[in-house]
Design an enzyme around this catalytic site. Structure first.
Site, PDB file in Angstrom:
ATOM      1  N   HIS A  76       0.824  -1.207   0.000  1.00 46.11           N
ATOM      2  CA  HIS A  76       0.000   0.000   0.000  1.00 46.11           C
ATOM      3  C   HIS A  76       0.868   1.270   0.000  1.00 46.11           C
ATOM      4  O   HIS A  76       2.041   1.215  -0.347  1.00 46.11           O
ATOM      5  CB  HIS A  76      -0.990  -0.040   1.163  1.00 46.11           C
ATOM      6  CG  HIS A  76      -1.697  -1.357   1.264  1.00 46.11           C
ATOM      7  ND1 HIS A  76      -2.661  -1.757   0.359  1.00 46.11           N
ATOM      8  CD2 HIS A  76      -1.536  -2.392   2.132  1.00 46.11           C
ATOM      9  CE1 HIS A  76      -3.084  -2.976   0.675  1.00 46.11           C
ATOM     10  NE2 HIS A  76      -2.408  -3.387   1.735  1.00 46.11           N
ATOM     11  N   GLU A 114      -2.091  -0.122   8.025  1.00 46.84           N
ATOM     12  CA  GLU A 114      -1.207  -1.152   7.468  1.00 46.84           C
ATOM     13  C   GLU A 114      -0.059  -0.538   6.689  1.00 46.84           C
ATOM     14  O   GLU A 114       1.082  -1.019   6.774  1.00 46.84           O
ATOM     15  CB  GLU A 114      -2.007  -2.088   6.566  1.00 46.84           C
ATOM     16  CG  GLU A 114      -1.185  -3.199   5.949  1.00 46.84           C
ATOM     17  CD  GLU A 114      -1.950  -4.021   4.935  1.00 46.84           C
ATOM     18  OE1 GLU A 114      -1.343  -4.927   4.334  1.00 46.84           O
ATOM     19  OE2 GLU A 114      -3.152  -3.748   4.729  1.00 46.84           O
ATOM     20  N   HIS A 169       2.966  -7.370   4.330  1.00 41.64           N
ATOM     21  CA  HIS A 169       1.597  -6.924   4.556  1.00 41.64           C
ATOM     22  C   HIS A 169       1.113  -7.328   5.945  1.00 41.64           C
ATOM     23  O   HIS A 169       1.819  -7.996   6.698  1.00 41.64           O
ATOM     24  CB  HIS A 169       0.666  -7.538   3.506  1.00 41.64           C
ATOM     25  CG  HIS A 169       0.895  -6.987   2.144  1.00 41.64           C
ATOM     26  ND1 HIS A 169       0.205  -5.911   1.646  1.00 41.64           N
ATOM     27  CD2 HIS A 169       1.761  -7.359   1.167  1.00 41.64           C
ATOM     28  CE1 HIS A 169       0.634  -5.642   0.431  1.00 41.64           C
ATOM     29  NE2 HIS A 169       1.581  -6.509   0.113  1.00 41.64           N
ATOM     30  N   GLU A 245       1.893 -12.074   5.109  1.00 47.77           N
ATOM     31  CA  GLU A 245       0.865 -11.403   5.909  1.00 47.77           C
ATOM     32  C   GLU A 245       1.287 -11.607   7.362  1.00 47.77           C
ATOM     33  O   GLU A 245       1.148 -12.690   7.925  1.00 47.77           O
ATOM     34  CB  GLU A 245      -0.509 -12.025   5.664  1.00 47.77           C
ATOM     35  CG  GLU A 245      -1.072 -11.766   4.278  1.00 47.77           C
ATOM     36  CD  GLU A 245      -1.713 -10.394   4.151  1.00 47.77           C
ATOM     37  OE1 GLU A 245      -1.580  -9.568   5.072  1.00 47.77           O
ATOM     38  OE2 GLU A 245      -2.359 -10.159   3.109  1.00 47.77           O
TER      39      GLU A 245
END
Length: 281
Positions: A76, A114, A169, A245
């Site tokens: 992101h 995040e 992430h 993740e």
């Protein structure tokens, strides 16, 4: 990833899959004024260690051979939420798919985003690797920009001829009790690098994070691994690539760890040690 992803993006396409595989969508607010679309094409740069961020402990594995290149992809970006027109435009995602350029990612229930978590962890990982003589390339250089798009992130790893590409992430599942990390890889593979090399990278990341005290996910994947066909950064990679993740930001215990500098250092130390071990293997 899990269908509960994304932080607030007023014009995010309903149901669109993320490059990142994170989840945590929040209902869209009224549409803002149109935003002029521009293409984000960052120039990869070699990073030197920063004295402002503590380095993880020295890894016990043998030092990797000189000349290794690692691409780190912090998920992101901090400016995505204010540029919905840019991040919602469709780009190639591999396997005949298209996806939005990028997304905003998720956040803890208290609002820690995040994108800030992934950027900080990636920098800590990069500092540790650069201290070992490994060349580090980032897919984004700050946490205030927009994008880059998911296809461009993959291209950065390919153009760098990376020995390993690791996308960082955090998830956003609201399922009761959902916690733990998992590592995604492209399957079935679309090229040789997505086969045994990427699976090996994913396994080493999984094993090293376990050793570092992190629990595998109890709500997605199996045994800490998740074979995926829908993640653009993995589909479009021609280099060994995996996506970590790190945990579930909506879980109170994991959120506390991700929010703290010590916790982020723990994540970074495990990821860096895993990359070193993979390069030396």
């Amino acid at each position: 990833m899990v269908a509960v992803r994304r932080a607030i993006v007023p014009l995010l396409l309903a149901g669109a899959l993320l490059f990142t595989g994170c989840s945590g969508d929040i209902p869209a607010a009224p549409a803002p004024a149109p935003v002029t679309t521009r293409t984000i094409t960052p120039t990869p740069t070699t990073v030197t260690p920063s004295s402002s961020v503590p380095l993880p402990p020295t890894s016990p594995v043998a030092p990797p051979a000189p000349g290794k290149v690692v691409v780190l992809d912090p998920g992101h970006n901090g400016g995505n939420a204010s540029h919905p027109a840019e991040i919602n435009r469709q780009v190639p995602a591999g396997r005949g798919q298209t996806k939005p350029c990028n997304t905003t990612g998720t956040s803890t229930n208290a609002g820690y985003p995040e994108h800030a978590f992934t950027f900080d962890v990636a920098r800590r990982v990069g500092d540790a690797l650069a201290a070992k003589g490994i060349r580090v390339v980032y897919t984004r250089q700050d946490d205030t920009g927009v994008g880059p798009c998911v296809d461009r992130r993959a291209a950065i790893g390919n153009e760098a001829n990376a020995d390993a590409v690791v996308s960082i992430h955090a998830d956003g599942s609201t399922a009761a009790g959902a916690n733990g990390f998992h590592v995604a890889y492209s399957s079935p593979p679309l090229n040789a690098a997505q086969g045994a090399p990427s699976l090996r990278l994913a396994e080493v990341l999984r094993d090293t994070m376990r050793t570092g005290g992190f629990s595998t996910s109890n709500y997605i994947g199996g045994n800490g691994l998740s074979a995926r066909t829908d993640l653009a950064g993995l589909n479009l990679s021609t280099r060994p690539a995996a996506l970590v993740e790190c945990g579930n930001m909506r879980n109170a215990t994991e959120a506390a760890r991700m929010t703290s500098a010590d916790g982020r250092q723990q994540y970074a130390a495990s990821i860096a040690a895993a990359i070193e071990a993979y390069l030396a293997s």
